[in-house]
Design a protein around this motif. Structure first.
Motif, PDB file in Angstrom:
ATOM      1  N   GLN A 142      12.075   6.570  23.200  1.00  7.64           N
ATOM      2  CA  GLN A 142      11.650   6.994  21.885  1.00  7.64           C
ATOM      3  C   GLN A 142      11.184   5.822  21.023  1.00  7.64           C
ATOM      4  OE1 GLN A 142      15.204   9.039  20.506  1.00  7.64           O
ATOM      5  NE2 GLN A 142      15.942   7.174  19.526  1.00  7.64           N
ATOM      6  N   VAL A 143      10.424   4.928  21.640  1.00  5.24           N
ATOM      7  CA  VAL A 143       9.831   3.829  20.888  1.00  5.24           C
ATOM      8  C   VAL A 143       8.826   4.401  19.898  1.00  5.24           C
ATOM      9  CG1 VAL A 143       8.321   1.822  21.028  1.00  5.24           C
ATOM     10  CG2 VAL A 143      10.184   2.107  22.669  1.00  5.24           C
ATOM     11  N   GLN A 144       8.871   3.896  18.689  1.00  2.00           N
ATOM     12  CA  GLN A 144       7.973   4.386  17.656  1.00  2.00           C
ATOM     13  C   GLN A 144       7.584   3.250  16.726  1.00  2.00           C
ATOM     14  OE1 GLN A 144       9.563   7.537  15.167  1.00  2.00           O
ATOM     15  NE2 GLN A 144       7.517   8.358  14.784  1.00  2.00           N
ATOM     16  N   LEU A 145       6.300   3.178  16.405  1.00  2.00           N
ATOM     17  CA  LEU A 145       5.777   2.274  15.400  1.00  2.00           C
ATOM     18  C   LEU A 145       5.073   3.112  14.348  1.00  2.00           C
ATOM     19  CD1 LEU A 145       4.184  -0.501  17.664  1.00  2.00           C
ATOM     20  CD2 LEU A 145       6.391  -0.589  16.511  1.00  2.00           C
ATOM     21  N   VAL A 146       5.423   2.915  13.091  1.00  2.00           N
ATOM     22  CA  VAL A 146       4.862   3.710  12.008  1.00  2.00           C
ATOM     23  C   VAL A 146       4.259   2.783  10.972  1.00  2.00           C
ATOM     24  CG1 VAL A 146       5.288   5.435  10.231  1.00  2.00           C
ATOM     25  CG2 VAL A 146       6.538   5.542  12.395  1.00  2.00           C
ATOM     26  N   GLU A 147       2.935   2.860  10.826  1.00  2.00           N
ATOM     27  CA  GLU A 147       2.230   2.055   9.835  1.00  2.00           C
ATOM     28  C   GLU A 147       2.199   2.777   8.492  1.00  2.00           C
ATOM     29  OE1 GLU A 147      -0.302   1.393  13.700  1.00  2.00           O
ATOM     30  OE2 GLU A 147       0.691   3.084  12.716  1.00  2.00           O
ATOM     31  N   SER A 148       2.152   1.997   7.430  1.00  2.00           N
ATOM     32  CA  SER A 148       1.996   2.540   6.094  1.00  2.00           C
ATOM     33  C   SER A 148       1.338   1.498   5.209  1.00  2.00           C
ATOM     34  CB  SER A 148       3.341   2.973   5.500  1.00  2.00           C
ATOM     35  OG  SER A 148       4.224   1.870   5.371  1.00  2.00           O
ATOM     36  N   GLY A 149       0.854   1.921   4.059  1.00  4.65           N
ATOM     37  CA  GLY A 149       0.296   1.007   3.086  1.00  4.65           C
ATOM     38  C   GLY A 149      -1.211   1.016   2.968  1.00  4.65           C
ATOM     39  N   GLY A 150      -1.890   1.744   3.832  1.00  4.40           N
ATOM     40  CA  GLY A 150      -3.337   1.820   3.748  1.00  4.40           C
ATOM     41  C   GLY A 150      -3.783   2.623   2.543  1.00  4.40           C
ATOM     42  N   GLY A 151      -5.062   2.500   2.225  1.00  3.62           N
ATOM     43  CA  GLY A 151      -5.611   3.223   1.103  1.00  3.62           C
ATOM     44  C   GLY A 151      -6.928   2.646   0.661  1.00  3.62           C
ATOM     45  N   LEU A 152      -7.354   3.041  -0.526  1.00  2.74           N
ATOM     46  CA  LEU A 152      -8.611   2.587  -1.114  1.00  2.74           C
ATOM     47  C   LEU A 152      -8.352   1.417  -2.042  1.00  2.74           C
ATOM     48  CD1 LEU A 152     -11.660   3.007  -1.670  1.00  2.74           C
ATOM     49  CD2 LEU A 152     -10.977   4.610  -3.470  1.00  2.74           C
ATOM     50  N   VAL A 153      -9.114   0.350  -1.866  1.00  2.00           N
ATOM     51  CA  VAL A 153      -8.976  -0.839  -2.702  1.00  2.00           C
ATOM     52  C   VAL A 153     -10.366  -1.396  -2.999  1.00  2.00           C
ATOM     53  CG1 VAL A 153      -8.707  -2.389  -0.722  1.00  2.00           C
ATOM     54  CG2 VAL A 153      -7.768  -3.047  -2.952  1.00  2.00           C
ATOM     55  N   GLN A 154     -10.527  -2.001  -4.168  1.00  2.00           N
ATOM     56  CA  GLN A 154     -11.807  -2.582  -4.551  1.00  2.00           C
ATOM     57  C   GLN A 154     -12.031  -3.921  -3.860  1.00  2.00           C
ATOM     58  OE1 GLN A 154     -12.372  -2.782  -8.788  1.00  2.00           O
ATOM     59  NE2 GLN A 154     -11.613  -0.713  -9.128  1.00  2.00           N
ATOM     60  N   GLY A 174     -12.301  -7.700  -3.293  1.00  2.00           N
ATOM     61  CA  GLY A 174     -11.561  -8.742  -3.980  1.00  2.00           C
ATOM     62  C   GLY A 174     -10.107  -8.407  -4.219  1.00  2.00           C
ATOM     63  N   GLY A 175      -9.728  -7.181  -3.961  1.00  2.00           N
ATOM     64  CA  GLY A 175      -8.365  -6.742  -4.174  1.00  2.00           C
ATOM     65  C   GLY A 175      -7.445  -7.087  -3.023  1.00  2.00           C
ATOM     66  N   SER A 176      -6.197  -6.643  -3.146  1.00  2.00           N
ATOM     67  CA  SER A 176      -5.166  -6.935  -2.161  1.00  2.00           C
ATOM     68  C   SER A 176      -4.445  -5.665  -1.738  1.00  2.00           C
ATOM     69  CB  SER A 176      -4.142  -7.927  -2.729  1.00  2.00           C
ATOM     70  OG  SER A 176      -4.741  -9.160  -3.063  1.00  2.00           O
ATOM     71  N   LEU A 177      -3.882  -5.715  -0.548  1.00  2.00           N
ATOM     72  CA  LEU A 177      -3.138  -4.592  -0.006  1.00  2.00           C
ATOM     73  C   LEU A 177      -2.137  -5.138   1.004  1.00  2.00           C
ATOM     74  CD1 LEU A 177      -3.552  -1.543  -0.634  1.00  2.00           C
ATOM     75  CD2 LEU A 177      -4.813  -1.384   1.508  1.00  2.00           C
ATOM     76  N   ARG A 178      -0.966  -4.533   1.079  1.00  2.00           N
ATOM     77  CA  ARG A 178       0.027  -4.913   2.080  1.00  2.00           C
ATOM     78  C   ARG A 178       0.323  -3.743   2.993  1.00  2.00           C
ATOM     79  NH1 ARG A 178       6.333  -6.832   1.408  1.00  2.00           N
ATOM     80  NH2 ARG A 178       6.528  -4.613   0.857  1.00  2.00           N
ATOM     81  N   LEU A 179       0.139  -3.961   4.281  1.00  2.00           N
ATOM     82  CA  LEU A 179       0.461  -2.971   5.287  1.00  2.00           C
ATOM     83  C   LEU A 179       1.842  -3.253   5.870  1.00  2.00           C
ATOM     84  CD1 LEU A 179      -2.907  -2.789   7.267  1.00  2.00           C
ATOM     85  CD2 LEU A 179      -2.250  -1.600   5.155  1.00  2.00           C
ATOM     86  N   SER A 180       2.547  -2.198   6.228  1.00  2.00           N
ATOM     87  CA  SER A 180       3.849  -2.313   6.862  1.00  2.00           C
ATOM     88  C   SER A 180       3.846  -1.553   8.178  1.00  2.00           C
ATOM     89  CB  SER A 180       4.954  -1.756   5.958  1.00  2.00           C
ATOM     90  OG  SER A 180       5.035  -2.465   4.745  1.00  2.00           O
ATOM     91  N   CYS A 181       4.615  -2.040   9.130  1.00  2.00           N
ATOM     92  CA  CYS A 181       4.792  -1.376  10.416  1.00  2.00           C
ATOM     93  C   CYS A 181       6.273  -1.387  10.744  1.00  2.00           C
ATOM     94  CB  CYS A 181       3.986  -2.087  11.504  1.00  2.00           C
ATOM     95  SG  CYS A 181       4.281  -1.473  13.174  1.00  2.00           S
ATOM     96  N   ALA A 182       6.881  -0.223  10.729  1.00  2.00           N
ATOM     97  CA  ALA A 182       8.305  -0.085  11.001  1.00  2.00           C
ATOM     98  C   ALA A 182       8.520   0.321  12.447  1.00  2.00           C
ATOM     99  CB  ALA A 182       8.922   0.944  10.058  1.00  2.00           C
ATOM    100  N   ALA A 183       9.343  -0.437  13.159  1.00  2.00           N
ATOM    101  CA  ALA A 183       9.600  -0.206  14.575  1.00  2.00           C
ATOM    102  C   ALA A 183      10.976   0.408  14.780  1.00  2.00           C
ATOM    103  CB  ALA A 183       9.494  -1.508  15.363  1.00  2.00           C
ATOM    104  N   SER A 184      11.074   1.263  15.782  1.00  2.00           N
ATOM    105  CA  SER A 184      12.352   1.840  16.173  1.00  2.00           C
ATOM    106  C   SER A 184      12.353   2.090  17.675  1.00  2.00           C
ATOM    107  CB  SER A 184      12.638   3.138  15.410  1.00  2.00           C
ATOM    108  OG  SER A 184      11.639   4.111  15.681  1.00  2.00           O
ATOM    109  N   GLY A 185      13.539   2.189  18.257  1.00  2.00           N
ATOM    110  CA  GLY A 185      13.645   2.469  19.676  1.00  2.00           C
ATOM    111  C   GLY A 185      13.381   1.282  20.582  1.00  2.00           C
ATOM    112  N   MET A 186      13.400   0.074  20.038  1.00  2.00           N
ATOM    113  CA  MET A 186      13.178  -1.126  20.817  1.00  2.00           C
ATOM    114  C   MET A 186      13.984  -2.275  20.230  1.00  2.00           C
ATOM    115  SD  MET A 186       9.501  -2.676  19.548  1.00  2.00           S
ATOM    116  CE  MET A 186       8.581  -1.139  19.685  1.00  2.00           C
TER     117      MET A 186
END
Length: 118
Positions: free
Chosen positions: A1-13, A15-27
């Motif tokens: 049951q290995v799982q990787l779940v990304e989050s944090g994407g979206g619309l940005v202008q 020159g802007g900034s964004l932080r993506l996250s990837c949460a792991a489980s089952g490993m």
């Protein structure tokens, strides 16, 4: 049951900034090399950044100086901090993890869409 779940994407202008996250489980996350890849429409999937079990990092030339990959083993999470975003950064971003020795399969998340547009 290995799982990787990304989050944090979206619309940005631009020159802007964004932080993506990837949460792991089952490993055993701390024993895995983690990386971020992206795929823009009509283009091949490309490696963006890699971080080893010891925290050593590597970046694609196109994002050096703008993106930072990091990991928090206590939270089983890898991050991608994206700054000075450009329209050409628009893509679906995927998280990947693989055991440090190279044995066994790679694991992929479902991806998170980043759109850089005004």
């Amino acid at each position: 049951q290995v799982q990787l779940v990304e989050s944090g994407g979206g619309l940005v202008q631009p020159g802007g900034s964004l932080r993506l996250s990837c949460a792991a489980s089952g490993m055993n996350f701390r024993s895995n090399v983690a990386s971020w890849h992206r795929q823009a429409p009509g283009k091949q999937r490309e490696l963006v950044a890699t971080i080893t079990t010891s925290g050593n990092t590597n970046y694609a030339d196109s994002v050096k100086g703008r993106f930072t990959i990091s990991r928090d083993n206590a939270k089983n999470t890898v991050y991608l901090e994206m700054n000075s975003l450009k329209s050409e950064d628009t893509a679906v971003y995927y998280c990947n993890a693989k055991y440090w020795s190279g044995s066994g399969p790679s694991f992929w998340g479902q991806g998170t869409l980043v759109t850089v547009s005004s």
